[in-house]
Write a protein that holds these residues in place. Sequence first.
Motif, PDB file in Angstrom:
ATOM      1  N   THR A  85      13.238 -43.286  -2.409  1.00 21.50           N
ATOM      2  CA  THR A  85      13.137 -44.001  -3.678  1.00 21.50           C
ATOM      3  C   THR A  85      11.695 -44.104  -4.148  1.00 21.50           C
ATOM      4  O   THR A  85      11.449 -44.281  -5.326  1.00 21.50           O
ATOM      5  CB  THR A  85      13.744 -45.414  -3.568  1.00 21.50           C
ATOM      6  N   ASP A  86      10.712 -44.001  -3.235  1.00 21.49           N
ATOM      7  CA  ASP A  86       9.310 -44.079  -3.628  1.00 21.49           C
ATOM      8  C   ASP A  86       8.911 -42.905  -4.501  1.00 21.49           C
ATOM      9  O   ASP A  86       8.096 -43.034  -5.395  1.00 21.49           O
ATOM     10  CB  ASP A  86       8.394 -44.128  -2.399  1.00 21.49           C
ATOM     11  N   SER A  87       9.449 -41.725  -4.243  1.00 26.73           N
ATOM     12  CA  SER A  87       9.058 -40.544  -5.002  1.00 26.73           C
ATOM     13  C   SER A  87      10.042 -40.230  -6.130  1.00 26.73           C
ATOM     14  O   SER A  87       9.828 -39.302  -6.897  1.00 26.73           O
ATOM     15  CB  SER A  87       8.938 -39.338  -4.070  1.00 26.73           C
ATOM     16  N   SER A 143      11.933 -40.352  -9.635  1.00 32.03           N
ATOM     17  CA  SER A 143      11.515 -40.597 -10.998  1.00 32.03           C
ATOM     18  C   SER A 143      12.525 -41.522 -11.665  1.00 32.03           C
ATOM     19  O   SER A 143      13.720 -41.299 -11.571  1.00 32.03           O
ATOM     20  CB  SER A 143      11.434 -39.259 -11.733  1.00 32.03           C
ATOM     21  N   LEU A 155       0.587 -39.553 -12.315  1.00 31.47           N
ATOM     22  CA  LEU A 155       1.979 -39.409 -11.868  1.00 31.47           C
ATOM     23  C   LEU A 155       2.505 -37.980 -11.832  1.00 31.47           C
ATOM     24  O   LEU A 155       3.635 -37.753 -11.426  1.00 31.47           O
ATOM     25  CB  LEU A 155       2.893 -40.257 -12.762  1.00 31.47           C
ATOM     26  N   ARG A 194       7.220 -41.677 -11.192  1.00 27.64           N
ATOM     27  CA  ARG A 194       7.026 -42.569 -10.047  1.00 27.64           C
ATOM     28  C   ARG A 194       6.392 -43.862 -10.530  1.00 27.64           C
ATOM     29  O   ARG A 194       5.754 -43.891 -11.576  1.00 27.64           O
ATOM     30  CB  ARG A 194       6.058 -41.936  -9.028  1.00 27.64           C
ATOM     31  N   GLU A 195       6.524 -44.910  -9.765  1.00 31.12           N
ATOM     32  CA  GLU A 195       5.861 -46.162 -10.133  1.00 31.12           C
ATOM     33  C   GLU A 195       4.381 -46.058  -9.848  1.00 31.12           C
ATOM     34  O   GLU A 195       3.964 -45.527  -8.822  1.00 31.12           O
ATOM     35  CB  GLU A 195       6.463 -47.333  -9.361  1.00 31.12           C
TER      36      GLU A 195
END
Length: 120
Positions: free
Chosen positions: A4-6, A8, A31, A53-54
Amino acid sequence: MSSTDSASHDYWLPGYGLSRQIVLRQIQYHLGPTATVRPYSYHGREGYLINGRELTKEQIDDLKRQSKEYERQQTIRMAGRPIASTDAAEPDINEPIVVTINGRRSSPSYSSYSPYQRYR
């Protein structure tokens, strides 16, 4: 790093302290080339809708730093002063700029004018 970190996804970033020009130009640097950004109002607050990504806290701080410098340079440019100065003191970013309206320079003193004066 979790999947989930990577991933979009769409998210809103508050715009306080962020220059529109900087965010729109720099988002892909932070990003990647597939990230997108556009100005977006969320619950009446201005900001940016980002797909990607965040951003990390460090990346947001970098955007704020760049925005502050960009706004400082734009203020100096609009005031007609050279950007590169040898003065040790930095000009204040919120320094008033004299504006010419209809070919006249406005008076710096408001004490002599009262909208309630009687005409003779």
